[in-house]
Design a protein around this motif. Sequence first.
Motif, PDB file in Angstrom:
ATOM      1  N   ASN A  31       0.837  -1.212   0.000  1.00  0.00           N
ATOM      2  CA  ASN A  31       0.000   0.000   0.000  1.00  0.00           C
ATOM      3  C   ASN A  31       0.866   1.253   0.000  1.00  0.00           C
ATOM      4  OD1 ASN A  31      -3.080  -0.484   0.233  1.00  0.00           O
ATOM      5  ND2 ASN A  31      -2.183  -2.069   1.547  1.00  0.00           N
ATOM      6  N   ALA A 104      -0.722   1.871   7.174  1.00  0.00           N
ATOM      7  CA  ALA A 104      -0.855   0.942   6.044  1.00  0.00           C
ATOM      8  C   ALA A 104      -0.159  -0.356   6.416  1.00  0.00           C
ATOM      9  CB  ALA A 104      -0.250   1.554   4.782  1.00  0.00           C
ATOM     10  N   PRO A 127      -8.387  -4.750   5.864  1.00  0.00           N
ATOM     11  CA  PRO A 127      -8.916  -5.677   4.859  1.00  0.00           C
ATOM     12  C   PRO A 127     -10.207  -6.367   5.278  1.00  0.00           C
ATOM     13  CG  PRO A 127      -7.125  -6.717   6.032  1.00  0.00           C
ATOM     14  CD  PRO A 127      -7.260  -5.337   6.609  1.00  0.00           C
TER      15      PRO A 127
HETATM   16  C1  GRF Z   1      -3.170  -4.808   4.015  1.00  0.00           C
HETATM   17  O1  GRF Z   1      -4.025  -5.895   3.768  1.00  0.00           O
HETATM   18  C2  GRF Z   1      -3.861  -3.765   4.853  1.00  0.00           C
HETATM   19  O2  GRF Z   1      -5.217  -3.663   4.558  1.00  0.00           O
HETATM   20  C3  GRF Z   1      -3.669  -4.310   6.232  1.00  0.00           C
HETATM   21  O3  GRF Z   1      -2.383  -4.850   6.244  1.00  0.00           O
HETATM   22  C4  GRF Z   1      -2.026  -5.222   4.908  1.00  0.00           C
HETATM   23  C5  GRF Z   1      -0.775  -4.484   4.585  1.00  0.00           C
HETATM   24  O4  GRF Z   1      -0.282  -4.864   3.324  1.00  0.00           O
HETATM   25  N1  GRF Z   1      -3.871  -3.295   7.240  1.00  0.00           N
HETATM   26  P1  GRF Z   1       0.945  -4.090   2.723  1.00  0.00           P
HETATM   27  O5  GRF Z   1       2.035  -4.102   3.793  1.00  0.00           O
HETATM   28  O6  GRF Z   1       0.505  -2.694   2.410  1.00  0.00           O
HETATM   29  O7  GRF Z   1       1.357  -4.845   1.510  1.00  0.00           O
END
Ligand code: GRF
Length: 238
Positions: A31, A104, A127
């Motif tokens: 993210n 994130a 998520p």
């Molecule tokens: C994502 O699924 C977000 O929604 C949740 O943790 C995950 C983080 O993924 N809070 P990334 O580290 O951004 O790939």
Amino acid sequence: MSMGGSSEETAPGPQPSPLKIAVLASGRGSNLQALIDAQLRGALPITIVLVASDKGEATALRRAERAGIATLALDPAGYFDRAAFDADLFTRIGEHAPALIVLAGFMRILDPGVLAPWSGRIINIHPSLLPKYRGLRTHQRVLDAGDTEHGASVHFVGAELDGGPTIAQAHIPVCSGDTSATLAQRLLEHEHRLLLACVALVAAGRVALAGSSVAHDGVQLESPLRLGHDGTLVVASA
Ligand code: GRF
């Protein structure tokens, strides 16, 4: 995961441009990468001023370094307690004067005391279709419940775990044969688009925390905005 302070009213309005953002991430950082890419291609009026993590080995930190963004890794083990860690983390974040903090994939519960001054200026991506499935293992819990729909939410950080008024959601169907891994993978690209769309709204001064709800273009939302196929957010029909 996130937990935070009180929901004080914050008026929508013009934001400084570019919007200075601090991102907190504990792991992979996909993210974060979506935000970095959007900044670099000029698709979002943002400047990521800091990426901070509680894990020195987090891939998110390497992504930030590659993009020339300031990083901060703080090890919770070096602090007397959680409150001391959170206080130092947020003091250091404050030194970069972000207008918005984005959680994130930051896998720590945060002390409401440190978050209170940031009320309305801190968002989290989670998520699930909140208020369903706060906390961990959301994809498996969707499957266990036999849900036909799954999704992701971006919300203002509130006093409860993965609580606080939800700004917008992305929805995906649960398909036969889905596993926790396939659901997570399929949801991820929607998460990225959802996060970018929400940050764009914040940067444009078009959404704000309004007590226990969200104001969108000055009007209180009755339900979260919904991510459309074209990546824009629309007011959900009743
Ligand atoms: C994502 O699924 C977000 O929604 C949740 O943790 C995950 C983080 O993924 N809070 P990334 O580290 O951004 O790939």
